[in-house]
Scaffold this motif. Structure first.
Motif, PDB file in Angstrom:
ATOM      1  N   PRO A  65       0.818  -1.218   0.000  1.00  0.00           N
ATOM      2  CA  PRO A  65       0.000   0.000   0.000  1.00  0.00           C
ATOM      3  C   PRO A  65       0.853   1.269   0.000  1.00  0.00           C
ATOM      4  O   PRO A  65       0.375   2.335   0.382  1.00  0.00           O
ATOM      5  CB  PRO A  65      -0.778  -0.128   1.315  1.00  0.00           C
ATOM      6  N   PRO A 120       1.510  -3.961   6.598  1.00  0.00           N
ATOM      7  CA  PRO A 120       1.633  -2.903   7.607  1.00  0.00           C
ATOM      8  C   PRO A 120       0.297  -2.605   8.303  1.00  0.00           C
ATOM      9  O   PRO A 120       0.136  -1.538   8.880  1.00  0.00           O
ATOM     10  CB  PRO A 120       2.092  -1.701   6.781  1.00  0.00           C
ATOM     11  N   PHE A 121      -0.647  -3.549   8.238  1.00  0.00           N
ATOM     12  CA  PHE A 121      -1.990  -3.308   8.758  1.00  0.00           C
ATOM     13  C   PHE A 121      -2.220  -3.970  10.115  1.00  0.00           C
ATOM     14  O   PHE A 121      -1.624  -5.013  10.412  1.00  0.00           O
ATOM     15  CB  PHE A 121      -3.050  -3.855   7.787  1.00  0.00           C
ATOM     16  N   VAL A 171       1.410   6.044   2.597  1.00  0.00           N
ATOM     17  CA  VAL A 171       0.844   4.734   2.904  1.00  0.00           C
ATOM     18  C   VAL A 171      -0.671   4.859   2.872  1.00  0.00           C
ATOM     19  O   VAL A 171      -1.242   5.781   3.457  1.00  0.00           O
ATOM     20  CB  VAL A 171       1.382   4.191   4.250  1.00  0.00           C
ATOM     21  N   PHE A 172      -1.288   3.928   2.129  1.00  0.00           N
ATOM     22  CA  PHE A 172      -2.733   3.938   1.917  1.00  0.00           C
ATOM     23  C   PHE A 172      -3.401   2.882   2.793  1.00  0.00           C
ATOM     24  O   PHE A 172      -2.743   1.945   3.248  1.00  0.00           O
ATOM     25  CB  PHE A 172      -3.039   3.689   0.436  1.00  0.00           C
ATOM     26  N   PRO A 173      -4.716   3.011   3.032  1.00  0.00           N
ATOM     27  CA  PRO A 173      -5.393   2.041   3.903  1.00  0.00           C
ATOM     28  C   PRO A 173      -5.506   0.643   3.299  1.00  0.00           C
ATOM     29  O   PRO A 173      -5.836  -0.298   4.008  1.00  0.00           O
ATOM     30  CB  PRO A 173      -6.772   2.665   4.146  1.00  0.00           C
ATOM     31  N   SER A 174      -5.217   0.502   2.001  1.00  0.00           N
ATOM     32  CA  SER A 174      -5.216  -0.822   1.377  1.00  0.00           C
ATOM     33  C   SER A 174      -4.377  -0.756   0.106  1.00  0.00           C
ATOM     34  O   SER A 174      -4.106   0.331  -0.423  1.00  0.00           O
ATOM     35  CB  SER A 174      -6.648  -1.267   1.021  1.00  0.00           C
ATOM     36  N   VAL A 175      -3.977  -1.928  -0.379  1.00  0.00           N
ATOM     37  CA  VAL A 175      -3.262  -2.010  -1.659  1.00  0.00           C
ATOM     38  C   VAL A 175      -4.167  -1.468  -2.773  1.00  0.00           C
ATOM     39  O   VAL A 175      -3.718  -0.732  -3.661  1.00  0.00           O
ATOM     40  CB  VAL A 175      -2.847  -3.471  -1.939  1.00  0.00           C
ATOM     41  N   HIS A 210      -9.128  -0.109  11.825  1.00  0.00           N
ATOM     42  CA  HIS A 210      -8.120  -0.454  10.803  1.00  0.00           C
ATOM     43  C   HIS A 210      -6.971   0.540  10.944  1.00  0.00           C
ATOM     44  O   HIS A 210      -7.166   1.748  10.819  1.00  0.00           O
ATOM     45  CB  HIS A 210      -8.748  -0.358   9.414  1.00  0.00           C
ATOM     46  N   SER A 211      -5.781   0.012  11.236  1.00  0.00           N
ATOM     47  CA  SER A 211      -4.594   0.862  11.350  1.00  0.00           C
ATOM     48  C   SER A 211      -3.628   0.513  10.245  1.00  0.00           C
ATOM     49  O   SER A 211      -3.453  -0.663   9.910  1.00  0.00           O
ATOM     50  CB  SER A 211      -3.875   0.631  12.692  1.00  0.00           C
ATOM     51  N   VAL A 212      -2.982   1.537   9.704  1.00  0.00           N
ATOM     52  CA  VAL A 212      -1.949   1.299   8.706  1.00  0.00           C
ATOM     53  C   VAL A 212      -0.693   2.058   9.134  1.00  0.00           C
ATOM     54  O   VAL A 212      -0.763   3.234   9.502  1.00  0.00           O
ATOM     55  CB  VAL A 212      -2.457   1.678   7.300  1.00  0.00           C
ATOM     56  N   PHE A 213       0.420   1.323   9.119  1.00  0.00           N
ATOM     57  CA  PHE A 213       1.704   1.862   9.578  1.00  0.00           C
ATOM     58  C   PHE A 213       2.589   2.201   8.384  1.00  0.00           C
ATOM     59  O   PHE A 213       2.371   1.699   7.282  1.00  0.00           O
ATOM     60  CB  PHE A 213       2.396   0.834  10.495  1.00  0.00           C
ATOM     61  N   PRO A 214       3.615   3.048   8.598  1.00  0.00           N
ATOM     62  CA  PRO A 214       4.462   3.444   7.472  1.00  0.00           C
ATOM     63  C   PRO A 214       5.348   2.314   6.946  1.00  0.00           C
ATOM     64  O   PRO A 214       5.933   2.451   5.866  1.00  0.00           O
ATOM     65  CB  PRO A 214       5.308   4.594   8.032  1.00  0.00           C
ATOM     66  N   LEU A 223      -2.019   5.643  10.793  1.00  0.00           N
ATOM     67  CA  LEU A 223      -3.332   6.229  10.552  1.00  0.00           C
ATOM     68  C   LEU A 223      -4.376   5.183  10.927  1.00  0.00           C
ATOM     69  O   LEU A 223      -4.308   4.042  10.458  1.00  0.00           O
ATOM     70  CB  LEU A 223      -3.463   6.623   9.076  1.00  0.00           C
TER      71      LEU A 223
END
Lengths: 161, 161
Positions: free
Chosen positions: A15, B15-16, A126-130, B124-128, B107
């Motif tokens: 992502p 990264p989720f 970085v995006f919340p999904s691919v 839902h968390s997304v890391f760098p 985020l």
């Protein structure tokens, strides 16, 4: 004068989107041109769009909002976000949302690497999904970034001259 | 009364981090308990830490800042972030930074799904990076989330009673 290249890397199945662009100017000059609200409309976005910057408040907790408009079709695109980190001439971390892809918010960091009078600007998104990352790439992310970086470069040349 | 389970999913190589927790209360009740600045210190964080909430301004562009403290060792942990989206009882999107892992900002989105008098809270968390996500999991992310969700549930029971 040759134009420095802008590279966008979007590795399949991740992502992430990474950009690297060098400038023949100091981190202070690049940071100033990039963050001064009076200058933002002059470099942000693809060249063929007309930019309206409604808000660009570069501080932790500050918001930004801008509307590029296609003069040929009249189509408007709305973008907004908030700044999480602002370290002058060093680091900016901000959220980013294209309101047409509502809820698909990404997080972007911009690091200003000092090369001794020159600057390497390193962007990491970085995006919340691919799928959300792929959609943004498919919707012209590279054109927007390359044009923005080249216009920023031209603006720095004028203001540093 | 049995405690509803909290599930944390952190798929290797991504990264989720995803959490799901159901509440025997309406989205409005869950949202209120989660966002009222006077209530936040009563549910946020692991049970064994003492929480000081310095700021919790739940609106787009608002900031939060809190310091859990281990009373046994005196160790303090500092967290901060900004809110990007706040749709009452529906959706919150915010940045999140543990200041000891400075620059590793993530985020987070929290969706309040209405199950008809009950609520499914979907995080839902997304890391760098994958490494930053792994480090947060290794540093006790699950304990913090499970305790927070259970304490939020108890608080809702008191305030809805």
């Amino acid at each position: 004068m040759t134009t420095n290249p802008t590279t966008l890397t979007a590795t399949p199945g991740t992502p992430f989107a990474d950009t690297v662009r060098e400038f023949d100017a100091t981190p202070e000059q690049v940071f100033r041109a990039q963050t001064d609200p009076d200058l933002v409309a002059h470099w942000l976005g693809p060249r063929k769009l007309e930019m309206t910057v409604l808000e660009y408040d570069v501080r932790p907790g500050g918001s930004y909002r801008y509307i590029p408009r296609d003069p040929a079709s009249g189509t408007e695109y709305r973008f907004r976000g908030v700044f999480h980190t602002v370290e002058k001439s060093v680091l900016i971390i901000q959220t980013f949302e294209w309101e047409s892809a509502s809820g698909q918010v990404s997080l972007e960091s911009s690091r200003f690497e000092d090369l001794g009078g020159r600057t390497r600007l390193i962007g990491h998104s970085v995006f919340p999904s691919v799928e959300a990352r792929d959609a943004m790439v498919d919707n012209g992310m590279e054109r927007g970034i390359v044009d923005s970086m080249n216009r920023l470069d031209e603006l720095i040349a004028v203001h540093a001259g």
